[in-house]
Design an enzyme around this catalytic site. Structure first.
Site, short mmCIF file in Angstrom:
data_model
loop_
_atom_site.label_atom_id
_atom_site.label_comp_id
_atom_site.label_asym_id
_atom_site.label_seq_id
_atom_site.Cartn_x
_atom_site.Cartn_y
_atom_site.Cartn_z
N THR A 250 12.85 1.78 107.94
CA THR A 250 12.21 2.31 109.13
C THR A 250 10.72 1.96 109.11
OG1 THR A 250 12.01 4.30 110.49
CG2 THR A 250 11.87 4.64 108.12
N LYS B 58 10.11 -2.76 109.38
CA LYS B 58 11.24 -3.48 109.98
C LYS B 58 11.03 -5.00 110.07
CE LYS B 58 13.23 0.38 112.54
NZ LYS B 58 13.74 0.85 113.84
N ASP C 208 20.01 -0.93 115.63
CA ASP C 208 19.52 -0.21 116.82
C ASP C 208 20.18 -0.77 118.08
OD1 ASP C 208 17.88 1.62 115.57
OD2 ASP C 208 16.09 0.35 115.67
N GLY D 119 7.71 -1.48 122.85
CA GLY D 119 7.46 -1.44 121.41
C GLY D 119 8.68 -1.90 120.63
P1 NDP Z 1 6.42 1.86 119.18
O1 NDP Z 1 5.20 2.49 118.59
O2 NDP Z 1 6.82 0.51 118.72
O3 NDP Z 1 6.24 1.80 120.79
C1 NDP Z 1 5.77 2.91 121.49
C2 NDP Z 1 5.87 2.66 122.99
O4 NDP Z 1 5.42 3.84 123.68
C3 NDP Z 1 4.99 1.51 123.49
O5 NDP Z 1 5.61 0.89 124.58
C4 NDP Z 1 3.73 2.25 123.94
O6 NDP Z 1 3.00 1.57 124.92
C5 NDP Z 1 4.33 3.49 124.55
N1 NDP Z 1 3.36 4.58 124.57
C6 NDP Z 1 2.97 5.36 123.53
N2 NDP Z 1 2.03 6.26 123.95
C7 NDP Z 1 1.85 6.04 125.28
C8 NDP Z 1 1.02 6.64 126.27
N3 NDP Z 1 0.20 7.67 125.96
N4 NDP Z 1 1.09 6.16 127.54
C9 NDP Z 1 1.93 5.14 127.85
N5 NDP Z 1 2.73 4.52 126.94
C10 NDP Z 1 2.69 4.97 125.68
O7 NDP Z 1 7.58 2.94 118.96
P2 NDP Z 1 9.17 2.70 118.91
O8 NDP Z 1 9.54 1.76 119.98
O9 NDP Z 1 9.58 2.41 117.53
O10 NDP Z 1 9.70 4.19 119.25
C11 NDP Z 1 9.53 4.75 120.52
C12 NDP Z 1 10.34 6.05 120.62
O11 NDP Z 1 11.73 5.78 120.45
C13 NDP Z 1 9.99 7.10 119.56
O12 NDP Z 1 10.04 8.38 120.18
C14 NDP Z 1 11.10 6.97 118.55
O13 NDP Z 1 11.35 8.19 117.86
C15 NDP Z 1 12.27 6.63 119.46
N6 NDP Z 1 13.34 5.90 118.76
C16 NDP Z 1 14.59 6.43 118.79
C17 NDP Z 1 15.63 5.76 118.19
C18 NDP Z 1 16.99 6.37 118.26
O14 NDP Z 1 17.87 5.94 117.50
N7 NDP Z 1 17.22 7.32 119.13
C19 NDP Z 1 15.44 4.47 117.50
C20 NDP Z 1 14.07 3.99 117.54
C21 NDP Z 1 13.07 4.70 118.15
P3 NDP Z 1 1.83 0.52 124.50
O15 NDP Z 1 2.53 -0.74 124.12
O16 NDP Z 1 1.01 0.41 125.73
O17 NDP Z 1 1.09 1.15 123.35
#
Ligand code: NDP
Length: 281
Positions: A65, A69, A104, A132
């Site tokens: 995690t 990754k 995933d 992300g």
């Molecule tokens: P990342 O840090 O890689 O990406 C985060 C994303 O959220 C980016 O697109 C970011 O935008 C956006 N973001 C964060 N804060 C803000 C804000 N204040 N305003 C607008 N956009 C925002 O995280 P992950 O992709 O790894 O994870 C994202 C979510 O998914 C988490 O809650 C995680 O727990 C969940 N998850 C769940 C899984 C499951 O199996 N259910 C598996 C993997 C993740 P920007 O690029 O502009 O920063």
């Protein structure tokens, strides 16, 4: 001398929050397998050495995690999915080699399959919020299921553009302001941002323009019932929650390490829900 038990682990930094030990140890007990699944807090600079000799650490494989990754991809022989996504979350040893995949992708699609069988049929446009790490797996899953148009809406446009560069013209980067229009077209909406998660800002999204046949998925699983899912259910839309994805993504790793394809059951879900509930207290 007794055979050492088979063990796997989740490697992260930090790793305390991971629910993977609960899931895998539930299955080990359920199927009567003498195995173990542990957490391993490994700093980024120590990751490559840790996975270079997993058996010496006592493991037959591992989940990976944040923030490892991408490093896991570089340290292993990735399958097509991990290579395409650009990140690996599951490692296993076979024929003396360390292999990797990205579960995933199947976690996302299997969870939708469970929520709404044949969901991909007749659905031509998806909106993915976020660009992300998890969005990469979601977009790849949507492409695998042949969704022709995937609008990626992200605060930072370059990351949405990077997804288009990786996955091709099916991915159409868009701005947050375009959402009312996009929601009126798309049959699938997926939140992959951390917005709406406990401790994060809310996901401010008005679902008024959304289609009545839309399927709404949220990757956030703490809280289990996000404001997005509450709002979608109130409109009578089909939904899929983040816990389902978390459970389905664990299936393949368990099978690879312990030799049985485990089932995602209501009892397992209830056990993890209870744990999430305890954290929310
Ligand atoms: P990342 O840090 O890689 O990406 C985060 C994303 O959220 C980016 O697109 C970011 O935008 C956006 N973001 C964060 N804060 C803000 C804000 N204040 N305003 C607008 N956009 C925002 O995280 P992950 O992709 O790894 O994870 C994202 C979510 O998914 C988490 O809650 C995680 O727990 C969940 N998850 C769940 C899984 C499951 O199996 N259910 C598996 C993997 C993740 P920007 O690029 O502009 O920063």
């Amino acid at each position: 001398m007794a055979e050492p038990i088979r063990a796997a682990c989740v490697i992260g930094w930090p790793v305390e929050h991971s629910r993977s030990p609960l899931i895998h140890n539930y299955w080990l007990k359920h199927y009567g397998i003498a195995g173990d699944y542990r957490r391993e807090a490994v700093a980024p600079e120590a990751f490559a050495a840790f996975v270079a000799d997993l058996p010496a650490q006592g493991y037959v494989g591992a989940n990976v995690t944040l923030p490892h990754k991408e490093a896991a991809l570089a340290a292993s022989e990735p399958d097509d999915r991990a290579r395409a996504v650009g990140a690996a979350n599951t490692l296993w040893l076979a024929d003396g080699h360390l292999h990797s995949t990205n579960t995933d992708v199947e976690g996302f699609t299997a969870n939708l399959d469970a929520a709404l069988p044949d969901w991909e049929n007749g659905r031509d446009e998806a909106v993915v919020l976020g660009a992300g790490g998890s969005a990469q797996a979601v977009v790849y899953g949507l492409i695998e299921r042949q969704i022709p148009v995937i609008h990626v809406v992200n605060r930072t446009q370059e990351r949405a553009e990077a997804l288009r560069a990786r996955f091709g013209p099916a991915v159409q980067p868009a701005h947050w302001g375009a959402l009312p229009h996009l929601l009126s077209r798309a049959e699938i909406l997926v939140n992959t941002t951390s917005l709406g998660m406990t401790g994060q800002p809310p996901l401010a999204l008005d679902l008024a323009p959304i289609r009545r046949d839309a399927l709404v998925a949220d990757l956030v699983y703490a809280p289990l019932k996000t404001a997005l899912l509450v709002s979608a259910e109130a409109r009578g839309l089909a939904t899929a929650d983040g816990l389902g994805m978390l459970l389905y993504q664990a299936v393949r790793g368990f099978q690879l390490w312990f030799g049985i394809r485990p089932e995602v059951t209501a009892e397992l879900r209830a056990a993890i829900e209870a744990d999430l509930g305890r954290e929310g207290e």
